[in-house]
Design a protein around this motif. Structure first.
Motif, PDB file in Angstrom:
ATOM      1  N   CYS A  21      70.814  45.165  -4.455  1.00  0.00           N
ATOM      2  CA  CYS A  21      72.164  45.982  -4.619  1.00  0.00           C
ATOM      3  C   CYS A  21      72.559  46.050  -6.011  1.00  0.00           C
ATOM      4  O   CYS A  21      73.307  46.905  -6.100  1.00  0.00           O
ATOM      5  CB  CYS A  21      73.110  44.834  -3.505  1.00  0.00           C
ATOM      6  SG  CYS A  21      72.746  45.082  -1.830  1.00  0.00           S
ATOM      7  N   LEU A  22      72.384  44.815  -6.734  1.00  0.00           N
ATOM      8  CA  LEU A  22      72.685  45.057  -8.213  1.00  0.00           C
ATOM      9  C   LEU A  22      72.051  46.129  -8.838  1.00  0.00           C
ATOM     10  O   LEU A  22      72.605  46.785  -9.658  1.00  0.00           O
ATOM     11  CB  LEU A  22      72.076  43.560  -8.886  1.00  0.00           C
ATOM     12  CG  LEU A  22      73.015  42.406  -8.705  1.00  0.00           C
ATOM     13  CD1 LEU A  22      72.416  41.000  -9.226  1.00  0.00           C
ATOM     14  CD2 LEU A  22      74.373  42.500  -9.280  1.00  0.00           C
ATOM     15  N   HIS A  26      76.133  47.890  -7.386  1.00  0.00           N
ATOM     16  CA  HIS A  26      77.158  47.060  -6.616  1.00  0.00           C
ATOM     17  C   HIS A  26      77.558  45.708  -7.450  1.00  0.00           C
ATOM     18  O   HIS A  26      76.738  44.958  -8.188  1.00  0.00           O
ATOM     19  CB  HIS A  26      76.633  46.544  -5.432  1.00  0.00           C
ATOM     20  CG  HIS A  26      76.186  47.865  -4.390  1.00  0.00           C
ATOM     21  ND1 HIS A  26      76.270  47.448  -3.022  1.00  0.00           N
ATOM     22  CD2 HIS A  26      75.712  49.158  -4.802  1.00  0.00           C
ATOM     23  CE1 HIS A  26      75.697  48.687  -2.351  1.00  0.00           C
ATOM     24  NE2 HIS A  26      75.568  49.612  -3.415  1.00  0.00           N
ATOM     25  N   LYS A  27      78.770  45.495  -7.505  1.00  0.00           N
ATOM     26  CA  LYS A  27      79.203  44.069  -7.803  1.00  0.00           C
ATOM     27  C   LYS A  27      78.945  43.054  -6.432  1.00  0.00           C
ATOM     28  O   LYS A  27      79.025  43.560  -5.355  1.00  0.00           O
ATOM     29  CB  LYS A  27      80.770  44.035  -7.890  1.00  0.00           C
ATOM     30  CG  LYS A  27      81.314  42.586  -8.215  1.00  0.00           C
ATOM     31  CD  LYS A  27      82.653  42.741  -8.371  1.00  0.00           C
ATOM     32  CE  LYS A  27      83.235  41.121  -8.711  1.00  0.00           C
ATOM     33  NZ  LYS A  27      84.650  41.272  -8.765  1.00  0.00           N
ATOM     34  N   VAL A  28      78.263  42.199  -6.479  1.00  0.00           N
ATOM     35  CA  VAL A  28      77.533  41.512  -5.530  1.00  0.00           C
ATOM     36  C   VAL A  28      77.914  39.950  -5.520  1.00  0.00           C
ATOM     37  O   VAL A  28      78.012  39.284  -6.450  1.00  0.00           O
ATOM     38  CB  VAL A  28      75.964  41.226  -5.415  1.00  0.00           C
ATOM     39  CG1 VAL A  28      75.291  40.379  -4.491  1.00  0.00           C
ATOM     40  CG2 VAL A  28      75.491  42.762  -5.651  1.00  0.00           C
ATOM     41  N   ILE A  29      78.696  39.659  -4.318  1.00  0.00           N
ATOM     42  CA  ILE A  29      79.085  38.326  -4.212  1.00  0.00           C
ATOM     43  C   ILE A  29      78.267  37.541  -3.026  1.00  0.00           C
ATOM     44  O   ILE A  29      77.973  38.269  -1.934  1.00  0.00           O
ATOM     45  CB  ILE A  29      80.519  38.143  -3.752  1.00  0.00           C
ATOM     46  CG1 ILE A  29      81.432  38.451  -4.756  1.00  0.00           C
ATOM     47  CG2 ILE A  29      80.875  36.724  -3.158  1.00  0.00           C
ATOM     48  CD1 ILE A  29      81.628  39.977  -4.955  1.00  0.00           C
ATOM     49  N   PHE A  68      85.985  43.849   0.203  1.00  0.00           N
ATOM     50  CA  PHE A  68      84.478  44.365   0.076  1.00  0.00           C
ATOM     51  C   PHE A  68      84.284  45.778   0.707  1.00  0.00           C
ATOM     52  O   PHE A  68      84.889  45.966   1.661  1.00  0.00           O
ATOM     53  CB  PHE A  68      83.518  43.372   0.947  1.00  0.00           C
ATOM     54  CG  PHE A  68      83.129  42.035   0.555  1.00  0.00           C
ATOM     55  CD1 PHE A  68      82.981  41.599  -0.731  1.00  0.00           C
ATOM     56  CD2 PHE A  68      83.815  41.065   1.106  1.00  0.00           C
ATOM     57  CE1 PHE A  68      82.856  40.454  -1.233  1.00  0.00           C
ATOM     58  CE2 PHE A  68      83.897  39.580   0.435  1.00  0.00           C
ATOM     59  CZ  PHE A  68      83.252  39.302  -0.289  1.00  0.00           C
ATOM     60  N   ASP A  69      83.349  46.569   0.173  1.00  0.00           N
ATOM     61  CA  ASP A  69      83.035  47.655   0.741  1.00  0.00           C
ATOM     62  C   ASP A  69      82.065  47.536   1.791  1.00  0.00           C
ATOM     63  O   ASP A  69      81.980  48.193   2.747  1.00  0.00           O
ATOM     64  CB  ASP A  69      82.522  48.725  -0.460  1.00  0.00           C
ATOM     65  CG  ASP A  69      83.731  49.063  -1.303  1.00  0.00           C
ATOM     66  OD1 ASP A  69      84.341  49.870  -1.150  1.00  0.00           O
ATOM     67  OD2 ASP A  69      83.335  48.517  -2.596  1.00  0.00           O
ATOM     68  N   TYR A  70      80.997  46.707   1.529  1.00  0.00           N
ATOM     69  CA  TYR A  70      79.953  46.547   2.402  1.00  0.00           C
ATOM     70  C   TYR A  70      79.818  45.045   2.550  1.00  0.00           C
ATOM     71  O   TYR A  70      80.020  44.437   1.792  1.00  0.00           O
ATOM     72  CB  TYR A  70      78.627  47.184   2.008  1.00  0.00           C
ATOM     73  CG  TYR A  70      78.829  48.575   1.571  1.00  0.00           C
ATOM     74  CD1 TYR A  70      78.930  49.548   2.630  1.00  0.00           C
ATOM     75  CD2 TYR A  70      78.690  49.169   0.219  1.00  0.00           C
ATOM     76  CE1 TYR A  70      79.031  51.054   2.586  1.00  0.00           C
ATOM     77  CE2 TYR A  70      78.726  50.604  -0.211  1.00  0.00           C
ATOM     78  CZ  TYR A  70      78.878  51.524   1.031  1.00  0.00           C
ATOM     79  OH  TYR A  70      79.185  52.711   0.933  1.00  0.00           O
ATOM     80  N   VAL A  71      79.168  44.768   3.897  1.00  0.00           N
ATOM     81  CA  VAL A  71      78.706  43.362   4.079  1.00  0.00           C
ATOM     82  C   VAL A  71      77.235  43.653   4.433  1.00  0.00           C
ATOM     83  O   VAL A  71      76.895  44.188   5.491  1.00  0.00           O
ATOM     84  CB  VAL A  71      79.599  42.901   5.432  1.00  0.00           C
ATOM     85  CG1 VAL A  71      78.793  41.366   5.774  1.00  0.00           C
ATOM     86  CG2 VAL A  71      81.063  42.497   4.656  1.00  0.00           C
ATOM     87  N   TYR A  72      76.534  42.640   3.855  1.00  0.00           N
ATOM     88  CA  TYR A  72      75.160  42.537   4.282  1.00  0.00           C
ATOM     89  C   TYR A  72      74.967  41.060   4.738  1.00  0.00           C
ATOM     90  O   TYR A  72      74.852  40.290   3.877  1.00  0.00           O
ATOM     91  CB  TYR A  72      74.022  42.784   2.930  1.00  0.00           C
ATOM     92  CG  TYR A  72      74.174  43.952   2.386  1.00  0.00           C
ATOM     93  CD1 TYR A  72      73.038  44.982   2.669  1.00  0.00           C
ATOM     94  CD2 TYR A  72      75.062  44.367   1.328  1.00  0.00           C
ATOM     95  CE1 TYR A  72      73.156  46.186   2.006  1.00  0.00           C
ATOM     96  CE2 TYR A  72      74.992  45.796   0.826  1.00  0.00           C
ATOM     97  CZ  TYR A  72      73.926  46.723   1.109  1.00  0.00           C
ATOM     98  OH  TYR A  72      74.045  47.952   0.546  1.00  0.00           O
ATOM     99  N   ALA A 222      69.134  47.064   1.178  1.00  0.00           N
ATOM    100  CA  ALA A 222      69.795  47.464   0.390  1.00  0.00           C
ATOM    101  C   ALA A 222      70.488  48.844   0.390  1.00  0.00           C
ATOM    102  O   ALA A 222      71.818  49.016   0.107  1.00  0.00           O
ATOM    103  CB  ALA A 222      69.530  47.129  -0.996  1.00  0.00           C
ATOM    104  N   ASN A 223      69.721  50.024   0.472  1.00  0.00           N
ATOM    105  CA  ASN A 223      69.888  51.264   0.280  1.00  0.00           C
ATOM    106  C   ASN A 223      70.542  51.888   1.388  1.00  0.00           C
ATOM    107  O   ASN A 223      70.870  53.137   1.329  1.00  0.00           O
ATOM    108  CB  ASN A 223      68.613  52.033  -0.606  1.00  0.00           C
ATOM    109  CG  ASN A 223      69.098  53.487  -1.119  1.00  0.00           C
ATOM    110  OD1 ASN A 223      69.886  53.526  -1.885  1.00  0.00           O
ATOM    111  ND2 ASN A 223      68.484  54.479  -0.187  1.00  0.00           N
TER     112      ASN A 223
END
Length: 335
Positions: A21-22, A26-29, A68-72, A222-223
């Motif tokens: 994701c990085l 993405h900004k990843v938390i 968040f835009d996305y949750v993984y 991720a993609n």
């Protein structure tokens, strides 16, 4: 900037997904309670928060702060065989924790919820496992995973929450917790060899699995948010070729430079043969050449030699001792 939450990002698959994701910008938390992961597995460049998906107040604060835009969602206690004996723990962590995230994803209008399920949802006797089959999970781990899948479908129908569901299987590679004696047979074997112990096999070793190297799985997870055709679909993902555990023993021993020494334990009640079909994923994400078992284990072995062996952690909250496999009880300590 795209902002993504990766739960379980200090764990095995989650740390690799966070890295990819990085790489996608993405900004990843990362949120992880470190019950099965390690903070040094969290990739450089992400924001790490230690905490549980069952801490609703913490989740609310994270969603409110980061929008968040996305949750993984990769946080789970993934010891499938042990799930029979920790049923309450399994459902609290793997089902209720997931629902906490789904609720907030609906409330905060997440663009897509990416969920790692498992081929455990299929159960036995369905080979090769196809996404079109009706799941028949045989253990609480698979039941919880399938329940989350159904909840996501209900959330799409009622609230429009998009999701992508992956069913990976028998994934191995760098960052795996090789000190966990309840799951991840390749890591268990490597840890036992480095501790100069025999490799332990439940039963005769003729059970089969298609062991999947991490780089054949994590990049797709991720993609997938960038692939419109993937939205609201379920995908098997992983290796195509099944191997017996006996064959696996030979490969692991060879890559660690030892002669295989094996101790057979009483057979577990488990699905004997499990492998899935991946043409649906290939059609959406493109064909990719899977890393061979020998190549993947060589890469993992090189990493394991650097990391060294780890002590097997005992699960302290076994809820049911009846029929607990040999070596899984503190009373027997066979592993």
């Amino acid at each position: 900037m795209i902002t993504s939450l990766v739960t379980g990002g200090a764990g095995f698959i989650g740390s690799h997904v966070a890295k990819h994701c990085l790489n996608l910008g993405h900004k990843v938390i990362v949120l992880d309670d470190l019950s099965g992961g390690f903070e040094d597995h969290v990739p450089q460049g992400v924001e790490f928060m230690e905490g549980s998906i069952n801490d609703v107040e913490l989740l609310e604060a994270l969603f409110e702060k980061h929008r968040f835009d996305y949750v993984y969602h990769l946080a789970a206690y993934a010891a499938e065989g042990l799930s029979h004996f920790i049923r309450r723990f399994n459902y609290n962590n793997n089902l209720i924790g997931s629902v906490n995230l789904i609720n907030l994803s609906v409330l905060y209008k997440i663009k897509c919820f990416v969920f790692t399920s498992s081929i455990a949802v299929y159960g036995a006797g369905q080979l090769p496992m196809l996404e079109s089959m009706v799941p028949q999970p045989e253990d609480p781990y698979g039941v919880a995973k399938y329940a989350v899948e159904m909840d996501l479908k209900a959330a799409k129908h009622m609230f429009g929450l998009n999701s992508v569901i992956f069913r990976p299987h028998n994934v191995y590679g760098e960052n795996q917790n090789i000190g966990d004696k309840y799951r991840n047979v390749i890591g268990i074997f490597m840890n036992q060899i480095m501790q100069q112990k025999p490799m332990t096999i439940f039963g005769d070793g003729e059970q089969t699995r298609a062991f999947s190297y991490i780089d054949d799985v994590a990049p797709h997870i991720a993609n997938c948010v960038n692939v419109p055709a993937a939205y609201n679909q379920v995908f098997n993902v992983g290796a195509d070729k099944p191997y017996t555990v006996n064959e696996l023993v030979q490969v692991v021993a060879k890559e660690l430079g030892v002669e295989p020494k094996v101790t057979h334990l009483e057979a577990r009640k488990e699905v004997m043969h499990a492998h899935s079909e991946h043409s649906k994923a290939a059609g959406v994400f493109g064909n990719s050449k899977n890393v061979s078992l020998e190549e993947g284990i060589a890469k993992m072995a090189a990493w394991a030699k650097v990391v060294g062996s780890r002590a097997s952690a005992e699960f302290d909250n076994i809820e049911i001792e009846e029929n607990l496999p040999q070596g899984w009880s503190k009373k027997s300590m066979a592993v």
